[in-house]
Design a protein around this motif. Structure first.
Motif, short mmCIF file in Angstrom:
data_model
loop_
_atom_site.label_atom_id
_atom_site.label_comp_id
_atom_site.label_asym_id
_atom_site.label_seq_id
_atom_site.Cartn_x
_atom_site.Cartn_y
_atom_site.Cartn_z
N TRP A 71 0.62 9.20 -5.87
CA TRP A 71 0.67 10.62 -5.55
C TRP A 71 1.95 11.28 -6.05
O TRP A 71 1.99 12.49 -6.26
N GLY A 72 3.01 10.49 -6.26
CA GLY A 72 4.22 11.06 -6.82
C GLY A 72 4.04 11.54 -8.25
O GLY A 72 4.77 12.42 -8.72
N SER A 73 3.07 10.97 -8.95
CA SER A 73 2.83 11.35 -10.34
C SER A 73 1.89 12.55 -10.48
O SER A 73 1.66 13.02 -11.60
N THR A 74 1.34 13.04 -9.36
CA THR A 74 0.37 14.14 -9.47
C THR A 74 1.04 15.46 -9.83
O THR A 74 0.40 16.35 -10.39
N TYR A 75 2.33 15.61 -9.50
CA TYR A 75 3.01 16.87 -9.85
C TYR A 75 3.01 17.10 -11.36
O TYR A 75 2.60 18.15 -11.84
N ILE A 76 3.48 16.10 -12.10
CA ILE A 76 3.50 16.26 -13.55
C ILE A 76 2.09 16.19 -14.11
O ILE A 76 1.79 16.79 -15.16
N VAL B 224 10.30 13.19 -4.51
CA VAL B 224 11.39 12.55 -5.25
C VAL B 224 10.87 11.91 -6.53
O VAL B 224 11.47 12.06 -7.61
N ILE B 225 9.76 11.20 -6.43
CA ILE B 225 9.16 10.60 -7.62
C ILE B 225 8.72 11.68 -8.60
O ILE B 225 8.85 11.54 -9.81
N GLY B 226 8.19 12.79 -8.06
CA GLY B 226 7.79 13.89 -8.92
C GLY B 226 8.96 14.46 -9.71
O GLY B 226 8.82 14.78 -10.89
N ILE B 227 10.12 14.57 -9.06
CA ILE B 227 11.32 15.07 -9.75
C ILE B 227 11.74 14.10 -10.84
O ILE B 227 12.08 14.50 -11.97
N PHE B 228 11.71 12.80 -10.54
CA PHE B 228 12.11 11.80 -11.53
C PHE B 228 11.19 11.82 -12.74
O PHE B 228 11.66 11.79 -13.89
N LEU B 229 9.88 11.88 -12.50
CA LEU B 229 8.95 11.91 -13.63
C LEU B 229 9.06 13.21 -14.41
O LEU B 229 8.87 13.22 -15.63
N GLY B 230 9.38 14.30 -13.71
CA GLY B 230 9.61 15.55 -14.42
C GLY B 230 10.80 15.47 -15.35
O GLY B 230 10.78 16.02 -16.46
N TRP B 231 11.85 14.76 -14.91
CA TRP B 231 13.03 14.57 -15.76
C TRP B 231 12.73 13.60 -16.91
O TRP B 231 13.13 13.84 -18.05
N ASN C 172 0.82 -1.21 0.00
CA ASN C 172 0.00 0.00 0.00
C ASN C 172 0.86 1.26 0.00
O ASN C 172 0.52 2.25 -0.65
N LEU C 173 1.97 1.24 0.73
CA LEU C 173 2.89 2.38 0.71
C LEU C 173 3.44 2.61 -0.69
O LEU C 173 3.51 3.74 -1.17
N PHE C 174 3.84 1.51 -1.36
CA PHE C 174 4.38 1.64 -2.71
C PHE C 174 3.37 2.25 -3.66
O PHE C 174 3.69 3.15 -4.45
N LEU C 175 2.11 1.80 -3.58
CA LEU C 175 1.08 2.33 -4.46
C LEU C 175 0.80 3.81 -4.17
O LEU C 175 0.60 4.60 -5.10
N VAL C 176 0.81 4.18 -2.88
CA VAL C 176 0.62 5.59 -2.53
C VAL C 176 1.78 6.43 -3.06
O VAL C 176 1.58 7.52 -3.61
N TYR C 177 3.02 5.93 -2.87
CA TYR C 177 4.19 6.67 -3.33
C TYR C 177 4.10 6.97 -4.83
O TYR C 177 4.28 8.11 -5.27
#
Length: 305
Positions: A22-27, A266-273, A14-19
Motif C-alpha cells: 500500500w505504500g507504493s500506491t501513491y506513486i 513514509v514509504i510513499g515519500i521514499f518511492l516518490g524521491w 503480513n505487516l511488512f507486505l501491507v506496508y
C-alpha cells in the motif's frame, strides 16, 4: 535473545507486505491517473486482481462455488472497502496533494480504535496506544508540512479533502463490519478476497462510466512506466495487500492491523524521491522517523500482553 512465536512472525510478515504494497500506491496513482479517471483506474485494477486471484485458486483445485450469501457479502463489503476506500481516495487525489491525503487518512487509526472500543466490543485503548496514535498523527502533520502542504484554498480543494475523508470512513466501516459480522462460508479467505476485489472493482467501473470518465481517457499518455505501475497496483496494492490485511484483521488486534497508516505515507515519500525525482528535506526525514517510531507505541501494549 528475543524469540518470536510463529504467530508473531506471521503477523510481522503480513505487516511488512501491507506496508510495502500500500505504500507504493501513491506513486502508482501518480502514473495511472495520467491515463484513466480515478474510478476507472481503481475498478480496472481491482477486477484484474480479483480475476487473477480467482483463476489461481481454480487452477490449484480449491475453487468452491459461491452461494447467494457470498455474493451479497462481497457486494456490500466492496462498497466500503473498494469503492469508498480506494475509489474515493483516487478521486480526492485529483485535487489534493499526496501530503494532504496522507494527513487526512492518518486519522484512520484513531477513528478505528475509538469505533472498535465504542461499537466493536474491543477494550478501551491504553495510554501507551493513545501516545502512539498521537505521535503518529503529529508525524503525518509534519510530513504534510514538509511538502509545503496547507489545507487552505490555495493548495487543496475542500471537495478533494472530503473525498479522501470519505475513503477513511469507508475503510473504518468495512473493517469493523468484517470483524463484527463475520460471514459463515465454505469459501477460503483468498477466494473471499478475490470475490471482494471483483465486486468492488465492478462497482468502481460502473461509477466511472456513469460519471463520464470513459470519454476523458488519455491514451496518448500511456507509456511503459504507466503500464508497470498499473500492473504492480493490481498485484501488490490489491492481491497482496488486501489478502494480508484481512488475515491481520482475523489474527491481530485493530491497533496492529491499522498500523500501516503510519508507515504507508513514509514509504510513499521514499518511492516518490527514488522513482519520481521528488525532493526530500531534513524536515521530511524527521517526520518519517517520528511516524515510524510511533508504530512501536501502538504495538507495544499488545506485544507485552
Amino acid at each position: 535473545m528475543v524469540r518470536f512465536s510463529p504467530l508473531t512472525l506471521k503477523i510481522m510478515l503480513n505487516l511488512f507486505l501491507v506496508y510495502v504494497s500500500w505504500g507504493s500506491t501513491y506513486i502508482g496513482f501518480k502514473y495511472t491517473l495520467e491515463v484513466l479517471g480515478p474510478f476507472l483506474a481503481c475498478g480496472a485494477r481491482m477486477v484484474l486482481a480479483g480475476a487473477l486471484l480467482c483463476a489461481a485458486i481454480a487452477c490449484a483445485g480449491r475453487w468452491q462455488r459461491p452461494d447467494r450469501a457470498d455474493c451479497l457479502h462481497a457486494l456490500w463489503l466492496g462498497l466500503f472497502m473498494v469503492l469508498m476506500a480506494s475509489g474515493f481516495l483516487a478521486k480526492g487525489q485529483e485535487s489534493v496533494t499526496s501530503g494532504v491525503a496522507a494527513v487526512v487518512t492518518g486519522s484512520t487509526p484513531i477513528s478505528m480504535l475509538v469505533a472498535a472500543w465504542l461499537f466493536g466490543g474491543e477494550q478501551r485503548p491504553s495510554a501507551m496506544q493513545w501516545l502512539g496514535l498521537a505521535g503518529g498523527l503529529c508525524g503525518l502533520i509534519l510530513l504534510g508540512k514538509s511538502h509545503g502542504v496547507s489545507v487552505g484554498p490555495d493548495q487543496s480543494s475542500a471537495g478533494g479533502i472530503l473525498w479522501v475523508f470519505g475513503a477513511t470512513l469507508g475503510w473504518v466501516a468495512g473493517s469493523l463490519l468484517t470483524r463484527r459480522f463475520p460471514l459463515s462460508t465454505r469459501l477460503g479467505p483468498l477466494q473471499s478476497c478475490g470475490l471482494l476485489l471483483c465486486a468492488g472493482g465492478l462497482e468502481c467501473l460502473l461509477t466511472g462510466f456513469v460519471g463520464g470518465e470513459a470519454a476523458m481517457t488519455r491514451w496518448e499518455n500511456l507509456r511503459p512506466e504507466v503500464l508497470l505501475a498499473f500492473l504492480w497496483m493490481s498485484l501488490g496494492g490489491s492481491i497482496i495487500a488486501y489478502s494480508c490485511y484481512f488475515w491481520l484483521l482475523a489474527h491481530a488486534s485493530i491497533a496492529t492491523a491499522v498500523s500501516y497508516e503510519y508507515v504507508v505515507p513514509v514509504i510513499g515519500i521514499f518511492l516518490g524521491w527514488w522513482l519520481g525525482n521528488e525532493q526530500v528535506s531534513g524536515r521530511m526525514i524527521l517526520a518519517c522517523c517520528l511516524t515510524v517510531g510511533s508504530v512501536f507505541f501502538v504495538l507495544w501494549h499488545k506485544h507485552n500482553k
